[in-house]
Design an enzyme around this catalytic site. Structure first.
Site, PDB file in Angstrom:
ATOM      1  N   ARG A  17       0.832  -1.215   0.000  1.00 39.11           N
ATOM      2  CA  ARG A  17       0.000   0.000   0.000  1.00 39.11           C
ATOM      3  C   ARG A  17       0.866   1.265   0.000  1.00 39.11           C
ATOM      4  O   ARG A  17       0.455   2.303  -0.525  1.00 39.11           O
ATOM      5  CB  ARG A  17      -0.994   0.001   1.169  1.00 39.11           C
TER       6      ARG A  17
ATOM      7  N   GLU B 293      -9.350   6.211   7.295  1.00 37.10           N
ATOM      8  CA  GLU B 293      -7.924   6.468   7.182  1.00 37.10           C
ATOM      9  C   GLU B 293      -7.540   7.768   6.487  1.00 37.10           C
ATOM     10  O   GLU B 293      -6.586   8.434   6.900  1.00 37.10           O
ATOM     11  CB  GLU B 293      -7.252   5.299   6.441  1.00 37.10           C
TER      12      GLU B 293
END
Lengths: 776, 168
Positions: A324, A727
């Site tokens: 990621r 997030e």
């Protein structure tokens, strides 16, 4: 102040409404039950872990006689007592033992557990172990791990598009550098905890403070050597998670369950705060080496970067986390030729794990670093360089992983924030201030965020819900998501209440349990309401279709003349209250229960080729931060922050604003005051709030203007066209780093990029100022 | 060791190890689990309670020291049907996320407003002689002993400011 306020409703049940958190009254009155608050049955025992005292070494001998003989001790468990597998590795790599066997690989690794009549007795006894080691060389950070041969904990990833070597050699200008990015402790206020109750046969019930009950269930089954169906994992709420309870609860649950079955008594395990910080994983530290080519306008032509991460002793989630990071190496910027590589390094430190953003923050922080490098090299406002490199609409829109950015709103969003925050005038005023201020210097920066939403492990993008309507019209809602304060339970209940047209008070939100919804994914990747909201909507759709058919028969009207209205239906013009409809449906043998299911469409990812569409969509945001530094001490304050953030059509504006504000502040802590420090022996010396500083109320910027991007709607068919919010806001805090950088750069008249590593503590600011004074 | 604790107006006779903290006595012996254990070091504020109306970290004091003191925990600030003004304001302002620090925040804020009313200055008070004003800065400073990892601070301060009647 321009902070968006929203009136919070205490009753209601629509989507997009600012409904109060479902547990609000319980939170404020102390009646919300966390696992340590559950009444303990008679005979409850308490477990405590015995931890290793060195970072790396062979275990020569383990003498636990004094532990066993200590007052109040019922027994001791070691690796030899595990009937199943001594492993709680989330990717099933067999590198994450419950109890160390043969060797220890970090200081603080659990070697045994002591079970006592009281927590105090168990904790005291745990200190009496006599363990001898034959020490081995310990590699504690990225550089040491590379020197030791660069062992990786998992398969690295490379993303390539175009020809980076040709792109770099073609570029008129080049910049290369290194950025070191620190980790972060979760510091969930409620520490790790598990409470296991033995049942008949192989059964065990485990109350676990976990974001991932289904994985705890699987891990407990593996450790006990039993089937998953014998294990029930429950979690009503967590006192904070932030990723720290995605995998890190596995070990505690396994120990509690192991002890509960061994001694046939309930067993609770709850480490002390220091042990929790020492023995559980944290956000990954990264070292990013980069080489970037760009033209005279600051447009990036090629990027070649290596993202090396301290991963600790085991893989845990380091594979997907470092993946990621690469997926966000572009942040909001188009790179014509690009090659980014991950290097997930094995170190003799606690295994790093998930933390809000999951590698994404580190990925994009490095991107902002080279943007800044370019800006200073060209003598331009970094915001101009950012804009020059934004993804385009229709062209310049392919990511390094070959996904096309189809929903780009970054230009409009940044433009609006730039205007509402009065960025240009304030920057000019700050430049003027710095020209005449001898000691105090100011900085301002605007940074964007583009964050990909979906689990990159495609199979994780599924969810289930179970909805029952009882014959009195009350509704029972279960789904696979877990509540850690993010308001997921409230949002999913709103989805259900909206679907049935009833108030949320009609719905009982059940604690999450593996017995109701199986094979769930972690509540992570910001996906909770996207996935579980859709699953609940699917369950509602099924029940509503049955009720419509029933009403059409009962009231002898065509099904398309049944309308759902608040608190009931209209059947051919006649209002039927919801309770009456349900009661008659029961008597007519209509099934009033449904299991809903959802899987995210469109996504696919081929890790081998580095191509696919790992994300359904992107969430966007931007922030402007203004800071003042003291060039004599390095101390600073964040004076003002403006945020504009995209949550699509918000499911609950009050909750989303809270997520944005909290995410920003938590991100600011990561990037400024939260410094993890291990000594040369590998002992974590920042293992309590006395030495590890998270943000306080007094650290919130005095001017904090936070707004939702009210015109945005998700172009994908998500629940209510909303977007994930957990997030992305954390990364809004990058503008604080960039603003500090500008203030530091002022010392050398903005000629040199200060290249501040994170966390940008006052010491680092002062060192930066000294570097500037010494000529960069 | 015998001790009689007066908690939320009720007397409780206990026979406990003299090393038992007040926090553990409340949670483990009196089943008053509203008061939370965050760090057990006096550094996070989750265990804040009121002792004769003054806020204190209950993990840093021994239960046997408090015979005769009036101890108030979060459970003693309201009935399930009638929240205190601060509790209601926290709900109305979404002054929490995970909720774990909330009982401590509520008790701390209750004591803090009394401190301001009594004219106690803080680190950010300009004039030590004058009555301190209930500004956001004062509230934030005075609440900085209560950590909220979710960082619901802006809403916590809003809630306290509303109840304290602060100028915004």
């Amino acid at each position: 102040m321009n902070r968006q306020q929203t009136d919070i409703a205490l009753a209601g049940g629509r989507m997009h409404q600012s409904l109060a958190h479902d547990s609000g009254r319980k939170h404020v009155s102390g009646r919300a039950e966390y696992i340590d608050d559950i009444a303990e049955p008679a005979g409850t025992l308490h477990a405590y872990l015995g931890l290793s005292a060195i970072a790396h070494g062979e275990i020569v001998s383990v003498d636990l006689d004094a532990v066993r003989a200590a007052p109040g001790v019922v027994g001791v468990l070691t690796a030899a007592d595990i009937p199943g597998e001594n492993d709680v590795s989330p990717p099933h790599k067999h590198d994450d033992p419950v109890f160390a066997e043969g060797r220890v690989e970090f200081l603080g690794q659990p070697v045994f557990a002591v079970i006592g009549e009281t927590r105090d007795a168990a904790r005291r006894a745990s200190r009496l172990a006599k363990i001898t080691y034959a020490p081995l060389a310990a590699a504690l950070d990225v550089d040491a791990a590379r020197r030791a041969g660069g062992t990786l904990v998992t398969e690295p990833l490379t993303l390539v598009r175009g020809d980076v070597d040709a792109g770099l050699s073609r570029a008129k200008n080049r910049v290369s550098g290194r950025m070191t990015i620190g980790g972060q402790d979760h510091f969930y206020l409620e520490g790790q905890i598990a409470f296991a109750l033995p049942g008949e046969d192989e059964d065990v019930i485990v109350h676990s403070s976990t974001q991932h009950p289904s994985e705890v269930q699987l891990m407990v089954a593996h450790v006990l050597g039993i089937s998953q169906h014998a294990v029930t994992v429950n979690v009503r709420r967590m006192g904070g998670g932030f990723g720290g309870k995605e995998t890190q609860g596995n070990l505690f649950a396994a120990v509690a369950a192991l002890a509960a079955k061994r001694f046939n008594r309930p067993v609770k395990i709850r480490p002390d705060r220091d042990d929790d910080m020492i023995a559980t994983g944290k956000r990954h530290d990264f070292v990013v080496d980069y080489d970037v080519g760009y033209d005279d306008d600051g447009r990036i032509e090629a990027v070649d970067a290596v993202y090396a991460a301290r991963c600790g002793f085991s893989a845990d989630l380091s594979g997907p986390v470092t993946d990621r990071a690469l997926f966000h190496a572009d942040n909001a910027y188009f790179y014509p030729d690009v090659r980014v590589r991950s290097e997930p390094l094995k170190t003799n430190t606690v295994s790093n794990t998930a933390f809000r953003g999951f590698g994404g923050p580190q990925g994009m922080l490095a991107a902002e670093r080279w943007i800044e490098d370019i800006a200073y090299a060209l003598g331009r406002d970094p915001l101009e360089i950012r804009k020059a490199n934004f993804y385009g609409q229709g062209d310049r829109n392919i990511t390094p992983y070959h996904q096309t950015v189809e929903d780009n709103i970054i230009d409009r969003l940044v433009g609006e924030l730039e205007a509402s925050a009065d960025y240009r005038a304030r920057r000019e005023a700050i430049l003027a201030f710095n020209r005449t201020s001898p000691v105090l210097r100011k900085g301002i920066a605007l940074t964007p965020v583009k964050f990909g939403i979906s689990f990159t492990a495609t199979w994780y993008n599924q969810a289930g819900a179970l909805v029952h309507i009882y014959r009195d019209g009350s509704i029972h809602l279960s789904h696979g998501g877990t509540e850690m304060g993010q308001g997921l339970y409230t949002k999913v209940a709103q989805v259900l209440a909206d679907a049935f047209g009833v108030g949320i008070d009609r719905i009982k939100i059940m604690g999450t349990t593996t017995g109701k919804v199986p094979n769930t994914s972690a509540t992570a990747a910001s996906s909770g309401s996207d996935l579980n909201g859709m699953a609940a909507a699917d369950a509602a759709r099924q029940i509503k279709a049955r009720l419509e058919a029933h009403a059409a028969r009962l009231y002898e009207v065509p099904a398309d003349e049944i309308l759902w209205v608040p608190n009931g239906i209209e059947a051919g013009g006649r209002f039927v209250p919801f309770t009456e409809l349900v009661a008659s449906a029961y008597l007519n043998r209509v099934q009033l229960s449904a299991a809903g299911f959802y899987k995210t469409p469109k996504i696919h990812w081929d890790r081998g080729s580095g191509r696919g569409r790992p994300f359904l969509y992107y969430a966007y945001g931007a922030s402007v931060s203004e800071v003042t530094i003291d060039t004599l001490t390095g101390e600073y304050q964040v004076d003002r922050v403006d945020i504009l953030h995209d949550v699509g059509r918000s499911l609950n504006p009050a909750i989303d604003l809270g997520q944005i504000e909290g995410g920003f502040i938590q991100g600011m802590g990561w990037l400024t005051t939260e410094e993890l420090w291990w000594d040369e022996k590998g002992e974590l010396r920042t293992h309590a709030p006395s030495t590890y500083k998270i943000p306080l109320a007094s650290d919130v910027p005095p001017i904090f203007n936070v707004n939702l991007c009210d015109w945005s709607a998700n172009r994908e068919e998500t629940i209510g066209r909303s977007k994930a919010v957990g997030e992305p806001p954390l990364m809004l805090a990058m503008s604080v780093v960039e603003a500090l950088s500008m203030a530091v750069a002022s010392v050398a008249d903005y000629k040199v990029a200060p290249r501040l590593d994170t966390p940008v503590t006052p010491e680092r600011v002062l060192m930066g100022v000294e570097r500037m004074r010494a000529g960069g | 060791m015998h001790v009689t604790l007066s908690v939320n107006g009720t007397e409780h006779a206990l026979d406990i190890d003299p090393r038992t903290t007040l926090l553990d006595a409340l949670r483990d012996h009196l089943d008053l689990t509203g008061t939370k254990k965050g760090c057990d070091h006096g550094q996070c504020g989750a265990c804040t309670i009121l002792l004769d109306g003054k806020r204190i970290n209950s993990c840093l004091t021994l239960a046997v020291m408090h015979e005769g003191d009036a101890i108030t925990t979060v459970e003693g600030l309201s009935t399930p049907d009638a929240l205190s003004p601060l509790q209601a304001a926290f709900v109305a302002h979404d002054g929490y996320q995970c909720g774990y620090c909330t009982p401590g925040q509520i008790c701390s804020a209750t004591g803090m407003l009394e401190e301001i009313a009594a004219g106690w200055p803080s680190h950010v008070t300009d004039d030590l002689e004058a009555d301190p004003a209930l500004t956001r800065e004062e509230i934030s400073e005075r609440m900085s002993g209560n950590l909220c990892r979710c960082s619901a601070y802006p809403n916590i301060v809003d809630a306290i400011a509303e109840v304290g009647g602060a100028a915004k």
